[in-house]
Design a protein around this motif. Sequence first.
Motif, PDB file in Angstrom:
ATOM      1  N   PHE B 164       0.822  -1.218   0.000  1.00  0.00           N
ATOM      2  CA  PHE B 164       0.000   0.000   0.000  1.00  0.00           C
ATOM      3  C   PHE B 164       0.854   1.265   0.000  1.00  0.00           C
ATOM      4  CE2 PHE B 164      -2.500  -3.298   2.050  1.00  0.00           C
ATOM      5  CZ  PHE B 164      -3.733  -3.148   1.462  1.00  0.00           C
ATOM      6  N   GLY B 165       0.178   2.385  -0.192  1.00  0.00           N
ATOM      7  CA  GLY B 165       0.786   3.677   0.098  1.00  0.00           C
ATOM      8  C   GLY B 165       0.667   3.892   1.593  1.00  0.00           C
ATOM      9  N   ILE B 166       1.798   4.096   2.280  1.00  0.00           N
ATOM     10  CA  ILE B 166       1.811   4.119   3.752  1.00  0.00           C
ATOM     11  C   ILE B 166       2.027   5.547   4.257  1.00  0.00           C
ATOM     12  CG2 ILE B 166       3.132   3.335   5.781  1.00  0.00           C
ATOM     13  CD1 ILE B 166       1.324   1.190   4.570  1.00  0.00           C
ATOM     14  N   ILE B 175       0.375  14.082   9.166  1.00  0.00           N
ATOM     15  CA  ILE B 175       1.242  13.254   8.335  1.00  0.00           C
ATOM     16  C   ILE B 175       2.620  13.905   8.250  1.00  0.00           C
ATOM     17  CG2 ILE B 175       1.611  12.337   6.004  1.00  0.00           C
ATOM     18  CD1 ILE B 175      -1.492  12.198   5.804  1.00  0.00           C
ATOM     19  N   THR B 176       3.633  13.144   8.635  1.00  0.00           N
ATOM     20  CA  THR B 176       4.991  13.678   8.585  1.00  0.00           C
ATOM     21  C   THR B 176       5.725  13.184   7.343  1.00  0.00           C
ATOM     22  OG1 THR B 176       5.688  11.836   9.958  1.00  0.00           O
ATOM     23  CG2 THR B 176       5.210  13.908  11.083  1.00  0.00           C
ATOM     24  N   ASP B 177       5.317  12.017   6.876  1.00  0.00           N
ATOM     25  CA  ASP B 177       6.005  11.460   5.715  1.00  0.00           C
ATOM     26  C   ASP B 177       5.109  10.382   5.114  1.00  0.00           C
ATOM     27  OD1 ASP B 177       7.913  11.185   3.824  1.00  0.00           O
ATOM     28  OD2 ASP B 177       9.455  10.314   5.125  1.00  0.00           O
ATOM     29  N   PHE B 178       5.425   9.992   3.892  1.00  0.00           N
ATOM     30  CA  PHE B 178       4.689   8.861   3.313  1.00  0.00           C
ATOM     31  C   PHE B 178       5.575   8.114   2.342  1.00  0.00           C
ATOM     32  CE2 PHE B 178       4.237  11.637  -0.202  1.00  0.00           C
ATOM     33  CZ  PHE B 178       3.876  12.870   0.328  1.00  0.00           C
ATOM     34  N   GLU B 179       5.204   6.859   2.138  1.00  0.00           N
ATOM     35  CA  GLU B 179       6.012   6.000   1.279  1.00  0.00           C
ATOM     36  C   GLU B 179       5.071   5.208   0.393  1.00  0.00           C
ATOM     37  OE1 GLU B 179       7.382   3.759   4.651  1.00  0.00           O
ATOM     38  OE2 GLU B 179       9.365   4.681   4.522  1.00  0.00           O
ATOM     39  N   GLU B 180       5.404   5.070  -0.875  1.00  0.00           N
ATOM     40  CA  GLU B 180       4.582   4.292  -1.788  1.00  0.00           C
ATOM     41  C   GLU B 180       5.141   2.862  -1.836  1.00  0.00           C
ATOM     42  OE1 GLU B 180       1.861   5.542  -2.961  1.00  0.00           O
ATOM     43  OE2 GLU B 180       1.270   3.831  -4.169  1.00  0.00           O
ATOM     44  N   LYS B 181       4.334   1.910  -1.430  1.00  0.00           N
ATOM     45  CA  LYS B 181       4.718   0.488  -1.411  1.00  0.00           C
ATOM     46  C   LYS B 181       6.136   0.271  -0.878  1.00  0.00           C
ATOM     47  CE  LYS B 181       1.333  -0.660  -4.820  1.00  0.00           C
ATOM     48  NZ  LYS B 181       0.952  -0.631  -6.194  1.00  0.00           N
ATOM     49  N   ALA B 208      -1.135  24.515 -10.333  1.00  0.00           N
ATOM     50  CA  ALA B 208       0.331  24.556 -10.260  1.00  0.00           C
ATOM     51  C   ALA B 208       0.963  23.323 -10.897  1.00  0.00           C
ATOM     52  CB  ALA B 208       0.763  24.679  -8.800  1.00  0.00           C
ATOM     53  N   MET B 209       0.280  22.192 -10.770  1.00  0.00           N
ATOM     54  CA  MET B 209       0.856  20.936 -11.240  1.00  0.00           C
ATOM     55  C   MET B 209       0.341  20.532 -12.619  1.00  0.00           C
ATOM     56  SD  MET B 209       2.674  19.601  -8.680  1.00  0.00           S
ATOM     57  CE  MET B 209       2.659  17.851  -8.945  1.00  0.00           C
ATOM     58  N   ALA B 210      -0.422  21.415 -13.251  1.00  0.00           N
ATOM     59  CA  ALA B 210      -1.168  21.029 -14.452  1.00  0.00           C
ATOM     60  C   ALA B 210      -0.321  20.395 -15.543  1.00  0.00           C
ATOM     61  CB  ALA B 210      -1.904  22.245 -15.011  1.00  0.00           C
ATOM     62  N   ASP B 211       0.935  20.793 -15.656  1.00  0.00           N
ATOM     63  CA  ASP B 211       1.754  20.296 -16.759  1.00  0.00           C
ATOM     64  C   ASP B 211       2.378  18.939 -16.502  1.00  0.00           C
ATOM     65  OD1 ASP B 211       1.140  22.498 -18.234  1.00  0.00           O
ATOM     66  OD2 ASP B 211       2.817  23.674 -17.404  1.00  0.00           O
ATOM     67  N   GLN B 212       2.238  18.452 -15.297  1.00  0.00           N
ATOM     68  CA  GLN B 212       2.786  17.136 -14.953  1.00  0.00           C
ATOM     69  C   GLN B 212       2.056  16.048 -15.759  1.00  0.00           C
ATOM     70  OE1 GLN B 212       5.182  16.023 -12.631  1.00  0.00           O
ATOM     71  NE2 GLN B 212       4.689  13.987 -13.408  1.00  0.00           N
ATOM     72  N   PRO B 213       2.763  15.253 -16.546  1.00  0.00           N
ATOM     73  CA  PRO B 213       2.064  14.185 -17.271  1.00  0.00           C
ATOM     74  C   PRO B 213       1.483  13.163 -16.290  1.00  0.00           C
ATOM     75  CG  PRO B 213       4.356  14.427 -18.025  1.00  0.00           C
ATOM     76  CD  PRO B 213       4.201  15.264 -16.786  1.00  0.00           C
ATOM     77  N   ALA B 214       0.333  12.613 -16.642  1.00  0.00           N
ATOM     78  CA  ALA B 214      -0.350  11.588 -15.849  1.00  0.00           C
ATOM     79  C   ALA B 214      -0.491  12.015 -14.387  1.00  0.00           C
ATOM     80  CB  ALA B 214       0.376  10.249 -15.953  1.00  0.00           C
ATOM     81  N   LEU B 215      -0.970  13.221 -14.206  1.00  0.00           N
ATOM     82  CA  LEU B 215      -1.079  13.805 -12.866  1.00  0.00           C
ATOM     83  C   LEU B 215      -1.911  12.910 -11.943  1.00  0.00           C
ATOM     84  CD1 LEU B 215      -0.358  16.334 -11.215  1.00  0.00           C
ATOM     85  CD2 LEU B 215      -2.503  17.348 -11.984  1.00  0.00           C
ATOM     86  N   ASP B 216      -1.297  12.509 -10.834  1.00  0.00           N
ATOM     87  CA  ASP B 216      -1.898  11.517  -9.939  1.00  0.00           C
ATOM     88  C   ASP B 216      -1.894  12.059  -8.512  1.00  0.00           C
ATOM     89  OD1 ASP B 216      -2.474   8.370  -9.732  1.00  0.00           O
ATOM     90  OD2 ASP B 216      -1.268   8.981  -8.005  1.00  0.00           O
ATOM     91  N   PHE B 217      -2.947  11.753  -7.750  1.00  0.00           N
ATOM     92  CA  PHE B 217      -3.009  12.264  -6.380  1.00  0.00           C
ATOM     93  C   PHE B 217      -1.882  11.698  -5.520  1.00  0.00           C
ATOM     94  CE2 PHE B 217      -7.312  13.587  -7.443  1.00  0.00           C
ATOM     95  CZ  PHE B 217      -7.297  14.854  -6.888  1.00  0.00           C
ATOM     96  N   GLY B 218      -1.778  10.363  -5.499  1.00  0.00           N
ATOM     97  CA  GLY B 218      -0.790   9.731  -4.632  1.00  0.00           C
ATOM     98  C   GLY B 218       0.646  10.078  -5.020  1.00  0.00           C
ATOM     99  N   LYS B 219       0.902  10.137  -6.338  1.00  0.00           N
ATOM    100  CA  LYS B 219       2.277  10.320  -6.796  1.00  0.00           C
ATOM    101  C   LYS B 219       2.689  11.790  -6.845  1.00  0.00           C
ATOM    102  CE  LYS B 219       2.603   6.202  -9.712  1.00  0.00           C
ATOM    103  NZ  LYS B 219       1.521   6.030 -10.694  1.00  0.00           N
TER     104      LYS B 219
END
Lengths: 358, 424
Positions: B164-166, B175-181, B208-219
Motif C-alpha cells: 500500500f501507500g503508507i 502526516i509527517t512522511d509517506f512511502e509508496e509500497k 500549479a501541477m497542471a503540466d505534470q504528465p499523468a497527474l496523480d493524487f498519490g504520486k
Amino acid sequence: MRELSQKRAICAMPVAGSYRSIDFTLSNMSNSHIQKVAVLTQYNSRSLNEHLSSSKWWDFGRKQGGLFVLTPTVTADNSNWYRGTADAIYQNLTFLKNSHEPYVVIASGDGIYKMDFNKLLEYHIEKKADITVVCKDMPADANLERFGTVKMNDDCRIEEFEEKPIQAKSQTISCGIYVMRRRQLIEMIEKCAEEDRYDFVRDILIRYKDMKRIYGYRINEYWSNIASADDYFRTNMDFLKPEVRNYFFKQYPDIYSKVDDLPPAKYNVGSQVKNSLISSGCIVNGVVENSVIFKKSYIGNNCVIKNSIILNDVYIGDNTYIENCIVESRDTIRANSRYVGENGEIKIVVEKNERYTM
Amino acid sequence: MVKKEMIAMLLAGGQGSRLGVLTSKVAKPAVAFGGKYRIIDFPLSNCINSGVDTVGVLTQYQPLRLNTHIGIGIPWDLDRNIGGVAVLPPYEKSSNSEWYTGTANAIYQNLEYMESFNPDYVLILSGDHIYKMDYEVMLDFHKANGAEVTIAVMPVPIEEASRFGIMITDENKRITDFEEKPEHPRSNLASMGIYIFNWKTLKESLIAMADQPALDFGKHVIPYCHEKNMPLYAYEFTGYWKDVGTLSSYWQANMELIDIVPEFNLYEEYWKIYTRSEIQPPQYLAEDSVVERSIIGEGSDIYGKVYNSVIGCGVTIGKDTIVRDSIIMNHSQIGDNCELNKVIMAEEVCVGSNVRLGVGQEAQNETAPHIYNSGIVTIGEKSVIPDGITVGKNAVIFGETTTADYTDSQLASGKTLIKAGEQH
C-alpha cells in the motif's frame, strides 16, 4: 377480507411476494401509455398513500399528466365521504372536466391481471359502445356471489347485469374495468348526482343497460380478484404455478412496484425451501414449502412454514410451525409457536409481540 | 449564489485490468457485487448517507453500463434540482484536448464543474472499494484539525503494508512522511484513496501541477502539498473496507457476505446501500432445489442446488445442477445437470446442460497467472458455453464458444479461451 383489511385498503394488499395489488392496474396503465391517472381512495389509505408516495415507480412523473391521489375533502358545500363509486367520481368532477383526454378508463385496484388498455379502447370504438365492461368467463364451480354477472348477446352487447346475484344466471362476470368517453362519463355522473344516486354499477350500468350501448370485452388471460381472504390466498398461491409466474414476471411488459432497496435474500445453514417464492431482504434458516414469503421476513432455526403466506417484515422465532396461514405484515411470532389453519380454512395470524433482535 | 459545503468527485474511469475479462466490456465500478449491487453503489450510497448530495462521477473506460446504471441518480436520491449526480466524461477543448491521463488530471479537467458549486471542501473518492463510511465524520476531523488535506487511512497488518501507500504520522495524526509500497514500512496506516481537500488548496495545487504528465493524487499532488508544508492529516478508519481489485479479493469479499453475521452487513436498517433494481419479482425455489449459505437476488429461478454462493438477479439455475463457492451475476442462465466449482460468471452468460466448470487438477493460467489464479474459473459477460463441456481450474472463457472451440469437449486447467472483445 376479514382482519387483513383492518389495516389497509384492499388495493394496498401485498401480492405475489414483491408487489401490491394496485401495482398491476397502475403498471397496465403505464404500459398502455396512459399518462394521467387519478387514484380515488378513502378507506384506511395510509398504506396506499405510502406506496404511492412517488409516481416515478410507474413512470407517471411526467409534465403531461401524472399520478393524482384524490381523497374526499371538505368543501364549502360538501363534507361527505365518498358515498359510492359514482359519488367518488362526482366529488372529483372538476378533475375530469379540466382534463382534455377524450376517453376514461375506470378500474378497481384489486384486480391481478395484465391488460393493454389500447386494445380495450379499439374494441370500444369498433363496437360504437357507450360503455365497455371488461368481463371474464369464470369456471363452473366458481363462487360468483361477490361479483356482478353479465349476459351478453352474440355481438357482446350486455343485455343483463346483475350485482352480487344469489343465483347467478351466467358464468360471465364484470371485472370492474370500464372504458367510456370522458364527456359521456361527466354527463352520466352529473345526472346520477342530481338524483342522489351514488353507485356506478347500480345507478349507471344497470340503470342504463337498455338505453345505452354497453358492451362486454372478454379477458382470456389470467385475471383474479383478491377481495376475499380465500381469493387473496388462492391468488398468491397461483404465482407458484410456472405459467402464471412466467406470464407476469418474464413476459413483456413488466409489472412495476415501489423500490424498497432491500438486500438479496439470504439462506443460512438449515434452510430448506421447496416450491416457494422468496422476496428480497428475507433471511431463511428453516423449512419453507409451497409458500409465498414477502419482503424482509426472518424465518428462524428449525421453523417449518407450509402452504402459507408470510407478509412483509415478519419475524418468526425459532422452532415455529405454521401451516395454512396468512401471517400479517410486521408480525413478530415468538419462538416455539404453532399456527395451523384446520379443515381447509385459512387462518389469519396477527401477532404484535415485542421484537428485540436485528 | 449556489453554495455546497462539500461536494464529491468520484473517480470511475479506471479499467481495473486485474479483474481480467470481468472488465473487458465494463468499467470496474460497474462490475456487479453481492447479488444485486454494482461496486459504485457503495461510494454513491455513502455519499447520500453522509449528506453529500452533489457528486461528479468521472468516467472514461467503457462507460455505457456505468452511465445506464447512474442515469439521473434516482436510486440514490441524487436527482436534485441543485447538485445531484453528474457524469463527467473527458471532453474536447479548443486546444489541447486529452483523455483523463491520471486521477488528479481528471479532476483538473473538471475544475469548472466544482467551481460552479462554490464548495468549501472537495471529497475525492474512487469507485472500486466496498465499505460503509460517514464522510461527514471525516469532514469534522478535517475541520477540527485545521487540515488542508485529510487522507483516510486504514491500519493493515504490518507484513501487508508493503502493498500500500503508507502514511507516517505524529501523535496528532498529522502526516509527517509517506512511502509508496515501501519494502520496510515504518507504519501500518495504508491510504484508502479517499481525500478531503480544502477547495482553494485543491484548485491551486492542480493548477500549479497542471503540466505534470499523468497527474496523480498519490504520486504528485499529495507530495506537492507536503513539500509546501501544508497541514496534511490522516483520518483513521477502522470499519470494513475491502479493495476488490483482484479476482481473488473480489471473490473473497463476495463470499464474506454469506457468513451468518457478516462483518459487512447489508441487512442493517442504518446506512442502506442503494442500487438500481431493474428486476422486481420474488425469486422462485423449486421442489427439488437446495440452497444453503447463499444469497440470491430478485427474480432468480433455482431448480438445482446452490451452496456457498452469491447469485445475482434474474438468474436461472437448472435442475440437478450443483453450484458451489461461486459468483453468478445478473441474467446468467445455467442449464440442467451442470457442476460449477469456484466460478466467477459475469452477466448474461448462457451455459448449456451437462457442463462442468472448475474440475480436475490445478494448473497455472497460461496467459495471465497474475490475474487468473486461486483455482477460480472466470467467465466473461455474454459468453456462451455449449452442452457437455468440461473446464478445468484457473481457466478463462470469454465469447460465444461452440463445441468446435474445445478439444474433446474439454478446456484444461489454466487454459484461456477468448473469442470476442479485447484481450487481456
